[in-house]
Design a protein around this motif. Structure first.
Motif, PDB file in Angstrom:
ATOM      1  N   TRP A  99       0.863  -1.183   0.000  1.00  0.00           N
ATOM      2  CA  TRP A  99       0.000   0.000   0.000  1.00  0.00           C
ATOM      3  C   TRP A  99       0.895   1.227   0.000  1.00  0.00           C
ATOM      4  O   TRP A  99       1.851   1.293   0.778  1.00  0.00           O
ATOM      5  CB  TRP A  99      -0.918  -0.020   1.228  1.00  0.00           C
ATOM      6  N   GLY A 101      -0.198   4.598   0.225  1.00  0.00           N
ATOM      7  CA  GLY A 101      -0.889   5.820   0.612  1.00  0.00           C
ATOM      8  C   GLY A 101      -0.201   6.567   1.738  1.00  0.00           C
ATOM      9  O   GLY A 101       0.882   6.202   2.199  1.00  0.00           O
ATOM     10  N   ASP A 102      -0.858   7.623   2.180  1.00  0.00           N
ATOM     11  CA  ASP A 102      -0.385   8.453   3.290  1.00  0.00           C
ATOM     12  C   ASP A 102      -0.984   7.915   4.584  1.00  0.00           C
ATOM     13  O   ASP A 102      -2.175   8.065   4.826  1.00  0.00           O
ATOM     14  CB  ASP A 102      -0.804   9.899   3.059  1.00  0.00           C
TER      15      ASP A 102
END
Length: 144
Positions: A99, A101-102
């Motif tokens: 993953w 993302g942030d």
């Protein structure tokens, strides 16, 4: 392969956790609450938890990722099982996923913090022994 989770006792208790890596090779760790009554309070761990009655580990990790961090991943791969001998006693199935993302934007529902950490930074964190073992096994087999 999986034992019946409806039987009593820690020998049959099941859990699931996910080692989530980003493209930089960092791992997503979760700082657990430091409160009595939970396994490994105040420790860094990977996301996951116990299986509900009738739930298999894959279903449990999908549910736990959503409940704890609003996170959905598409590439869950089952890795291995390790028993949490010094904590809950659960037989824990480890999964891997990626993953990018942030992590600071995830809606953290449990614990104190989510943070991507480089593998070399993990030695300075307080991590449950079975989680550290699982991370080390994962890192040993991961392509460079």
């Amino acid at each position: 392969m999986h034992q019946d989770t409806t039987a009593e006792g820690p020998a049959t208790a099941r859990g699931a956790v996910a080692i989530i890596a980003n493209r930089r090779g960092e791992l997503l760790l979760h700082l657990r609450d430091d409160v009595p009554g939970i396994a490994w309070p105040g420790h860094w761990s990977v996301l996951g938890g116990g299986c509900d009655p009738g739930e298999d580990p894959r279903q449990a990790i999908v549910r736990e990722l959503d409940e704890e961090a609003g996170l959905a991943v598409d590439d869950l791969t089952e890795l291995f099982e390790i028993r949490d001998e010094h904590g809950s006693g659960q037989l824990v199935t480890f999964f891997a996923a990626s993953w990018d993302g942030d992590e600071t934007a995830l809606p953290l529902a449990e614990g104190v913090e989510l943070q991507f950490l480089a593998p070399e930074d993990l030695e300075f964190r307080t991590i449950p022994p079975f989680i550290r073992d699982g991370i080390n096994r994962y890192l040993a087999t991961r392509p460079a």
